[in-house]
Motif scaffolding. Structure first.
Motif, PDB file in Angstrom:
ATOM      1  N   UNK A 114       0.684  -0.854  -0.142  1.00  0.00           N
ATOM      2  CA  UNK A 114       0.071   0.197   0.034  1.00  0.00           C
ATOM      3  C   UNK A 114       0.846   1.792  -0.331  1.00  0.00           C
ATOM      4  N   UNK A 115       1.674   1.197   0.628  1.00  0.00           N
ATOM      5  CA  UNK A 115       2.872   2.370   0.545  1.00  0.00           C
ATOM      6  C   UNK A 115       3.606   2.520  -0.444  1.00  0.00           C
ATOM      7  N   UNK A 116       3.752   2.032  -1.068  1.00  0.00           N
ATOM      8  CA  UNK A 116       4.098   1.368  -3.043  1.00  0.00           C
ATOM      9  C   UNK A 116       3.479   2.498  -3.493  1.00  0.00           C
ATOM     10  N   UNK A 117       2.246   2.133  -3.612  1.00  0.00           N
ATOM     11  CA  UNK A 117       1.216   2.543  -4.309  1.00  0.00           C
ATOM     12  C   UNK A 117       0.704   4.232  -3.609  1.00  0.00           C
ATOM     13  N   UNK A 118       0.373   4.345  -2.836  1.00  0.00           N
ATOM     14  CA  UNK A 118      -0.161   5.743  -2.363  1.00  0.00           C
ATOM     15  C   UNK A 118       0.940   6.419  -2.275  1.00  0.00           C
ATOM     16  N   UNK A 119       2.820   6.227  -2.210  1.00  0.00           N
ATOM     17  CA  UNK A 119       3.103   6.907  -2.088  1.00  0.00           C
ATOM     18  C   UNK A 119       3.717   7.400  -3.808  1.00  0.00           C
TER      19      UNK A 119
END
Length: 167
Positions: A114-119
């Motif tokens: 999720x961090x990868x997608x969101x950031x």
């Protein structure tokens, strides 16, 4: 009147004494608990290969992020903000990729994804907000990149064709 002045001073002293007692009441138990013995087995001192690689890659990602965040002010607050936030977000992406590469906890691995997608989306949104072009994104590598053995055209066809088909 003098008795009243003396009483006005005492509450300040009393409040300080109460504060000191309260501080000691919280500090002493913490100090005592800090000295509890812990089994040696619960804290291994030798790092395994994965943890060593994880720490090395994470340190490199953090160092890169901090260096890249040190931007020279341009006089445009919005551009300066984006110039500092992009490396910050990229650092989060890099650390999340490292978690995916080495981490075992499925909940943390999902959070890392999720961090990868969101950031990545936030980096794109910030660039668009200041009129910068958004670059194409590639999937984040989570495994060491291995170069597959060279194959000729015919072997590719054989792998993709149904059994019994001739070429």
């Amino acid at each position: 009147m003098t008795a009243l002045i003396g009483k006005v001073r005492r509450p300040g002293l009393a409040a300080a004494a109460f504060g000191a007692r309260l501080l000691l009441a919280f500090a002493v138990p913490s100090l005592l608990l800090a000295h509890e013995s812990h089994p040696v087995e619960s804290h291994p001192t030798a790092l395994n290969a994965d943890e060593s690689a994880f720490l090395k890659e994470n340190d490199a990602a953090m160092t890169k992020m901090m260096n890249d965040m040190a931007v020279k002010p341009t006089g445009d607050i919005d551009r300066d903000f984006v110039a500092m936030m992009n490396p910050h977000h990229q650092g989060a992406i890099d650390m999340a990729v490292i978690e995916l590469r080495y981490g075992k906890n499925e909940q943390l691995r999902r959070i890392a994804q999720e961090i990868i997608v969101d950031q990545t989306q936030e980096i794109a949104a910030m660039k668009l907000a200041i009129g910068e072009p958004v670059t194409d994104t590639a999937p984040a590598p989570t495994q060491p990149q291995l170069v597959p053995p060279a194959q000729d055209h015919h072997s590719d066809m054989q792998l993709n064709m149904p059994a019994g088909t001739k070429h």
